[in-house]
Scaffold this motif. Sequence first.
Motif, PDB file in Angstrom:
ATOM      1  N   GLU A 133      24.738 109.269  17.547  1.00  0.00           N
ATOM      2  CA  GLU A 133      23.946 109.342  18.775  1.00  0.00           C
ATOM      3  C   GLU A 133      23.488 110.762  19.070  1.00  0.00           C
ATOM      4  N   ARG A 134      24.235 111.738  18.603  1.00  0.00           N
ATOM      5  CA  ARG A 134      23.910 113.144  18.873  1.00  0.00           C
ATOM      6  C   ARG A 134      23.204 113.821  17.698  1.00  0.00           C
ATOM      7  N   GLY A 135      22.870 113.045  16.674  1.00  0.00           N
ATOM      8  CA  GLY A 135      22.146 113.595  15.543  1.00  0.00           C
ATOM      9  C   GLY A 135      22.960 114.511  14.661  1.00  0.00           C
ATOM     10  N   LEU A 136      24.284 114.320  14.664  1.00  0.00           N
ATOM     11  CA  LEU A 136      25.175 115.156  13.871  1.00  0.00           C
ATOM     12  C   LEU A 136      25.601 114.439  12.590  1.00  0.00           C
ATOM     13  N   THR A 137      26.072 115.200  11.624  1.00  0.00           N
ATOM     14  CA  THR A 137      26.462 114.649  10.333  1.00  0.00           C
ATOM     15  C   THR A 137      27.966 114.409  10.258  1.00  0.00           C
ATOM     16  N   PHE A 138      28.374 113.661   9.225  1.00  0.00           N
ATOM     17  CA  PHE A 138      29.793 113.521   8.906  1.00  0.00           C
ATOM     18  C   PHE A 138      29.984 113.803   7.429  1.00  0.00           C
ATOM     19  N   ASP A 139      30.737 114.853   7.129  1.00  0.00           N
ATOM     20  CA  ASP A 139      31.074 115.189   5.749  1.00  0.00           C
ATOM     21  C   ASP A 139      32.297 114.382   5.329  1.00  0.00           C
ATOM     22  N   VAL A 140      32.216 113.737   4.173  1.00  0.00           N
ATOM     23  CA  VAL A 140      33.301 112.898   3.655  1.00  0.00           C
ATOM     24  C   VAL A 140      33.978 113.624   2.494  1.00  0.00           C
ATOM     25  N   LEU A 163      25.648 110.713   6.292  1.00  0.00           N
ATOM     26  CA  LEU A 163      26.937 110.908   5.635  1.00  0.00           C
ATOM     27  C   LEU A 163      26.743 111.824   4.432  1.00  0.00           C
ATOM     28  N   VAL A 164      27.616 112.801   4.286  1.00  0.00           N
ATOM     29  CA  VAL A 164      27.510 113.772   3.197  1.00  0.00           C
ATOM     30  C   VAL A 164      28.793 113.725   2.371  1.00  0.00           C
ATOM     31  N   ILE A 165      28.678 113.349   1.106  1.00  0.00           N
ATOM     32  CA  ILE A 165      29.836 113.309   0.215  1.00  0.00           C
ATOM     33  C   ILE A 165      30.054 114.705  -0.357  1.00  0.00           C
ATOM     34  N   ASP A 166      31.179 115.306  -0.024  1.00  0.00           N
ATOM     35  CA  ASP A 166      31.491 116.635  -0.533  1.00  0.00           C
ATOM     36  C   ASP A 166      31.865 116.572  -2.011  1.00  0.00           C
ATOM     37  N   HIS A 167      31.414 117.567  -2.765  1.00  0.00           N
ATOM     38  CA  HIS A 167      31.858 117.814  -4.145  1.00  0.00           C
ATOM     39  C   HIS A 167      31.613 116.622  -5.085  1.00  0.00           C
ATOM     40  N   LEU A 168      30.549 115.865  -4.839  1.00  0.00           N
ATOM     41  CA  LEU A 168      30.253 114.665  -5.635  1.00  0.00           C
ATOM     42  C   LEU A 168      31.473 113.763  -5.775  1.00  0.00           C
ATOM     43  N   ALA A 169      32.364 113.826  -4.779  1.00  0.00           N
ATOM     44  CA  ALA A 169      33.581 113.000  -4.778  1.00  0.00           C
ATOM     45  C   ALA A 169      34.502 113.309  -5.967  1.00  0.00           C
ATOM     46  N   LYS A 170      34.473 114.567  -6.403  1.00  0.00           N
ATOM     47  CA  LYS A 170      35.399 115.058  -7.437  1.00  0.00           C
ATOM     48  C   LYS A 170      35.434 114.165  -8.679  1.00  0.00           C
ATOM     49  N   PRO A 171      34.372 114.154  -9.451  1.00  0.00           N
ATOM     50  CA  PRO A 171      34.362 113.341 -10.678  1.00  0.00           C
ATOM     51  C   PRO A 171      35.429 113.817 -11.669  1.00  0.00           C
ATOM     52  N   PRO A 192      20.327 104.918   2.058  1.00  0.00           N
ATOM     53  CA  PRO A 192      19.487 106.107   2.232  1.00  0.00           C
ATOM     54  C   PRO A 192      20.039 107.149   3.188  1.00  0.00           C
ATOM     55  N   ASN A 193      21.051 106.804   3.991  1.00  0.00           N
ATOM     56  CA  ASN A 193      21.643 107.771   4.905  1.00  0.00           C
ATOM     57  C   ASN A 193      22.825 108.511   4.289  1.00  0.00           C
ATOM     58  N   VAL A 194      23.015 108.376   2.974  1.00  0.00           N
ATOM     59  CA  VAL A 194      24.108 109.055   2.283  1.00  0.00           C
ATOM     60  C   VAL A 194      23.539 110.163   1.404  1.00  0.00           C
ATOM     61  N   TYR A 195      24.155 111.343   1.491  1.00  0.00           N
ATOM     62  CA  TYR A 195      23.774 112.520   0.712  1.00  0.00           C
ATOM     63  C   TYR A 195      25.014 113.012  -0.034  1.00  0.00           C
ATOM     64  N   ALA A 196      24.834 113.985  -0.931  1.00  0.00           N
ATOM     65  CA  ALA A 196      25.983 114.493  -1.672  1.00  0.00           C
ATOM     66  C   ALA A 196      25.781 115.967  -2.022  1.00  0.00           C
ATOM     67  N   LYS A 197      26.915 116.651  -2.204  1.00  0.00           N
ATOM     68  CA  LYS A 197      26.898 118.076  -2.544  1.00  0.00           C
ATOM     69  C   LYS A 197      27.295 118.296  -3.996  1.00  0.00           C
ATOM     70  N   GLY A 229      16.232 114.876  -3.663  1.00  0.00           N
ATOM     71  CA  GLY A 229      16.039 114.943  -2.220  1.00  0.00           C
ATOM     72  C   GLY A 229      17.270 114.650  -1.395  1.00  0.00           C
ATOM     73  N   ARG A 230      18.337 114.136  -2.037  1.00  0.00           N
ATOM     74  CA  ARG A 230      19.578 113.892  -1.292  1.00  0.00           C
ATOM     75  C   ARG A 230      20.775 114.615  -1.909  1.00  0.00           C
ATOM     76  N   LEU A 231      20.487 115.667  -2.674  1.00  0.00           N
ATOM     77  CA  LEU A 231      21.546 116.499  -3.247  1.00  0.00           C
ATOM     78  C   LEU A 231      21.382 117.925  -2.750  1.00  0.00           C
ATOM     79  N   MET A 232      22.516 118.633  -2.622  1.00  0.00           N
ATOM     80  CA  MET A 232      22.462 120.030  -2.186  1.00  0.00           C
ATOM     81  C   MET A 232      23.563 120.842  -2.855  1.00  0.00           C
ATOM     82  N   PHE A 233      23.240 122.079  -3.174  1.00  0.00           N
ATOM     83  CA  PHE A 233      24.184 122.998  -3.796  1.00  0.00           C
ATOM     84  C   PHE A 233      25.180 123.530  -2.782  1.00  0.00           C
TER      85      PHE A 233
END
Length: 285
Positions: A133-140, A163-171, A192-197, A229-233
Amino acid sequence: MSPIIDAHQHFWNLDRVAYPWLTPDQGPIHRTFEEGDLQADLDACGIDGTVLVQSADSYADTDYMLEVADRWPRVRAVVGWVPLTRPDEAAQALDRYRRDPRYAGVRHLIHDEPDPDWLLRPELRDGLDALAERGLTFDVVAVLPRHLEHVPVLAERHPGLRLVIDHLAKPPIRERGRQPWADLLARAAAHPNVYAKVSGLNTAADWETWSAGDLRPYVEHALEVFGAGRLMFGGDWPISVLAGGYRKVWDETVTLLDGLALAPADRARILGGTAVEVYRIPEIP
């Protein structure tokens, strides 16, 4: 020219904040790390700004990070913490914190929770709705396959939440494995609302010998299922000190991306554009 953003780094001050996980057996990272320790590496690598991410499930850690951001403008966004399982308190805290435009989202150290299904607790739903509701993210922080299994569930329950998956979920890089990680990441990426680092991969590989070649199959899969477009370093400093340090992480990441022959626009997304969009980072002069 797009800014270069490190979407995942930490500071911690052992004299100011309690970090229950940060014990002497952590070796070289069991000390205070602040901006003076990182400045030279960011300058050398040409990093324009960073996203500072929580290291403890406490208000004290979040307040400390915002203080650092006040004195060090290289921090462009802060991912803090609120008690999501206490939604009324969480909503009040979010309203207080988001008066600061750098407060971009929330993370919880779910991998330290005894319950591997912590993300699915009923009392968490309202807290995550408050973020959306506040336009904030959640890092997983998905370090177990079980954690990654929960991401599609959350994405469906909270379609307005980024939703942002940290560290590609540690493969399983060290083991040169692929499953169940690959299929679970693909299921998460279908939303589409899921991103990853692209971050923290060096400590999932052999700490002494890892290189861009070890990471490549896992980043290629992430590109296939997410797109640039949904990945970030993210540099994941100072955890990265355990396996090569900041500059090796940057150099090998650049080598990897260059080897993939990405379009300039896709490369720019991974190295900054996605982070700017997801964490709503203001324009960098």
